[in-house]
Design an enzyme around this catalytic site. Structure first.
Site, PDB file in Angstrom:
ATOM      1  CB  ALA A 128      -0.938  -0.029   1.196  1.00 55.58           C
ATOM      2  CG  ASN A 193       1.328  -6.456   6.580  1.00 59.56           C
ATOM      3  OD1 ASN A 193       2.088  -7.381   6.827  1.00 59.56           O
ATOM      4  ND2 ASN A 193       0.035  -6.518   6.858  1.00 59.56           N
ATOM      5  CG  HIS A 223      -0.070   4.263   4.506  1.00 61.35           C
ATOM      6  ND1 HIS A 223      -0.219   3.716   5.761  1.00 61.35           N
ATOM      7  CD2 HIS A 223      -0.806   3.485   3.672  1.00 61.35           C
ATOM      8  CE1 HIS A 223      -1.011   2.654   5.679  1.00 61.35           C
ATOM      9  NE2 HIS A 223      -1.387   2.487   4.429  1.00 61.35           N
TER      10      HIS A 223
HETATM   11  N1  LIG Z   1       1.904  -5.562   2.165  1.00 56.87           N
HETATM   12  C1  LIG Z   1       0.914  -4.700   2.331  1.00 56.87           C
HETATM   13  O1  LIG Z   1       1.037  -3.489   2.114  1.00 56.87           O
HETATM   14  C2  LIG Z   1      -0.404  -5.215   2.807  1.00 56.87           C
HETATM   15  C3  LIG Z   1      -1.536  -4.418   2.702  1.00 56.87           C
HETATM   16  C4  LIG Z   1      -2.742  -4.927   3.138  1.00 56.87           C
HETATM   17  C5  LIG Z   1      -2.818  -6.201   3.690  1.00 56.87           C
HETATM   18  N2  LIG Z   1      -1.683  -6.949   3.816  1.00 56.87           N
HETATM   19  C6  LIG Z   1      -1.719  -8.306   4.411  1.00 56.87           C
HETATM   20  O2  LIG Z   1      -2.016  -9.238   3.397  1.00 56.87           O
HETATM   21  C7  LIG Z   1      -2.689 -10.376   3.977  1.00 56.87           C
HETATM   22  C8  LIG Z   1      -3.998 -10.639   3.209  1.00 56.87           C
HETATM   23  O3  LIG Z   1      -4.865  -9.507   3.327  1.00 56.87           O
HETATM   24  P1  LIG Z   1      -6.417  -9.642   3.000  1.00 56.87           P
HETATM   25  O4  LIG Z   1      -6.993  -8.276   3.097  1.00 56.87           O
HETATM   26  O5  LIG Z   1      -6.594 -10.457   1.756  1.00 56.87           O
HETATM   27  O6  LIG Z   1      -6.894 -10.510   4.268  1.00 56.87           O
HETATM   28  P2  LIG Z   1      -8.241 -11.389   4.382  1.00 56.87           P
HETATM   29  O7  LIG Z   1      -8.445 -11.572   5.844  1.00 56.87           O
HETATM   30  O8  LIG Z   1      -9.326 -10.817   3.574  1.00 56.87           O
HETATM   31  O9  LIG Z   1      -7.822 -12.793   3.723  1.00 56.87           O
HETATM   32  C9  LIG Z   1      -6.883 -13.670   4.305  1.00 56.87           C
HETATM   33  C10 LIG Z   1      -7.259 -15.101   3.863  1.00 56.87           C
HETATM   34  O10 LIG Z   1      -6.190 -15.964   4.272  1.00 56.87           O
HETATM   35  C11 LIG Z   1      -6.741 -17.042   5.027  1.00 56.87           C
HETATM   36  N3  LIG Z   1      -5.736 -17.390   6.062  1.00 56.87           N
HETATM   37  C12 LIG Z   1      -5.356 -16.632   7.114  1.00 56.87           C
HETATM   38  N4  LIG Z   1      -4.428 -17.304   7.827  1.00 56.87           N
HETATM   39  C13 LIG Z   1      -4.240 -18.495   7.220  1.00 56.87           C
HETATM   40  C14 LIG Z   1      -3.403 -19.628   7.499  1.00 56.87           C
HETATM   41  N5  LIG Z   1      -2.610 -19.678   8.581  1.00 56.87           N
HETATM   42  N6  LIG Z   1      -3.449 -20.695   6.650  1.00 56.87           N
HETATM   43  C15 LIG Z   1      -4.268 -20.669   5.563  1.00 56.87           C
HETATM   44  N7  LIG Z   1      -5.090 -19.619   5.249  1.00 56.87           N
HETATM   45  C16 LIG Z   1      -5.060 -18.550   6.081  1.00 56.87           C
HETATM   46  C17 LIG Z   1      -8.042 -16.536   5.626  1.00 56.87           C
HETATM   47  O11 LIG Z   1      -8.952 -17.597   5.873  1.00 56.87           O
HETATM   48  C18 LIG Z   1      -8.538 -15.597   4.529  1.00 56.87           C
HETATM   49  O12 LIG Z   1      -9.327 -16.287   3.573  1.00 56.87           O
HETATM   50  C19 LIG Z   1      -2.895 -10.023   5.452  1.00 56.87           C
HETATM   51  O13 LIG Z   1      -1.832 -10.572   6.208  1.00 56.87           O
HETATM   52  C20 LIG Z   1      -2.804  -8.516   5.452  1.00 56.87           C
HETATM   53  O14 LIG Z   1      -2.409  -7.997   6.717  1.00 56.87           O
HETATM   54  C21 LIG Z   1      -0.496  -6.484   3.361  1.00 56.87           C
END
Ligand SMILES: NC(=O)c1ccc[n+]([C@@H]2O[C@H](COP(=O)([O-])OP(=O)(O)OC[C@H]3O[C@@H](n4cnc5c(N)ncnc54)[C@H](O)[C@@H]3O)[C@@H](O)[C@H]2O)c1
Length: 264
Positions: A128, A193, A223
């Site tokens: 992001a 993150n 941000h």
């Molecule tokens: N890098 C960045 O800038 C950034 C920005 C936003 C979100 N993120 C991260 O990316 C990830 C995904 O975000 P999202 O909005 O799609 O989240 P979300 O909650 O919508 O989806 C996560 C999915 O992963 C599954 N999951 C979670 N833990 C699991 C595990 N241990 N084993 C198997 N499946 C698992 C959940 O059931 C869910 O379907 C999160 O960790 C979030 O914090 C990163």
């Protein structure tokens, strides 16, 4: 054109957004061969939605047993990265969305070593934020670097760092956290993150300062990054629409992974 076999670990908001793009725009380049999610419903509903037929699993061994994966997209959670990354970096190139896990520098360095032993690449998406190429270029002369994240109460709700504020009625913006990226990601694992991503391209998680502001009137995830050094000063300001499916996630985060897939 070579067609790459791609697997997804995590089929929530971001995973679905990326799968949507792959099916509709990159289907000649990628073959989706496996979807893993510990909530099987999240993976299964994508089969009919997109008319695809990958293996569906909640068992990491099913992924590890495949010998034809080219690329894995992790969009699950920090916990999933901590649990599985050591093994999956041996299988294929991998893009990590849950970059917060890399605030543990020993863990991250071990992953890098493991991946390179097996000739695989670890790809950290900008997520992001942006401007990381410029920050990386000046990293040896940065003297101070900070990220100020402003979100609505709804975007922060559920985080440990927000627990004292869950029942507060905010009437104006309020600082609820100041500290390092290393501490910020512990208290806001689904929100900060970006702070860890910034730290990987700059001064590391212990020298990246983070401020979290809750603003009852803000509609977007914001941000602001400021850094100074011998090179001068830089400021980057992001005001981002939220993912429709997950208000904690900015839509740009998924788009940054889609960009990686376009260039792969
Ligand atoms: N890098 C960045 O800038 C950034 C920005 C936003 C979100 N993120 C991260 O990316 C990830 C995904 O975000 P999202 O909005 O799609 O989240 P979300 O909650 O919508 O989806 C996560 C999915 O992963 C599954 N999951 C979670 N833990 C699991 C595990 N241990 N084993 C198997 N499946 C698992 C959940 O059931 C869910 O379907 C999160 O960790 C979030 O914090 C990163």
């Amino acid at each position: 054109m070579k067609k790459y076999n791609i697997a997804f670990l995590g089929c929530g908001a971001m995973g679905t957004e990326i799968i949507d793009y792959v099916v509709n725009n990159l289907d000649l380049k990628f073959n989706i061969i496996l979807l893993m999610d510990n909530n099987l419903d999240n993976a299964e509903k994508l089969l009919t939605q997109y008319n695809i037929s990958p293996i569906i699993t909640d068992d990491i061994n099913t992924l590890l047993d495949l010998d034809n994966i080219d690329l894995i997209i992790e969009t699950a959670s920090i916990q999933a990265v901590k649990q599985y990354a050591k093994d999956i970096v041996r299988k294929a190139d991998i893009v990590f969305a849950s970059v917060g896990a890399m605030s543990d520098q020993d863990f991250y360095n071990n992953l890098l070593d493991n991946a390179s032993k097996y000739d695989n690449n670890i790809i950290i998406p900008p997520g992001a934020i942006g401007g990381l190429d410029a920050i990386d270029a000046v990293k040896d002369s940065i003297t101070s670097i900070e990220i100020i994240t402003t979100k609505s109460p709804g975007s922060l709700s559920g985080a440990e760092g927000f627990s004292d504020y869950e029942n507060c009625k905010f009437i104006s913006p309020e600082v609820i956290f100041t500290g390092t990226a290393a501490n910020a990601i512990k208290l806001f694992p689904e929100n900060l993150n970006v702070a860890v991503t910034l730290s990987l391209f700059g001064l590391g998680p212990y020298k990246t300062n983070v401020t979290v502001i809750v603003d009852p009137d803000v509609k977007m995830n914001c941000h602001k990054i400021n850094l100074k050094g011998k090179f001068g000063e830089m400021t980057f300001d992001f005001k981002l629409e939220k993912s429709i499916k997950n208000p904690k996630t900015s839509a740009l985060a998924g788009l940054s992974i889609i960009k990686i897939l376009k260039d792969y």
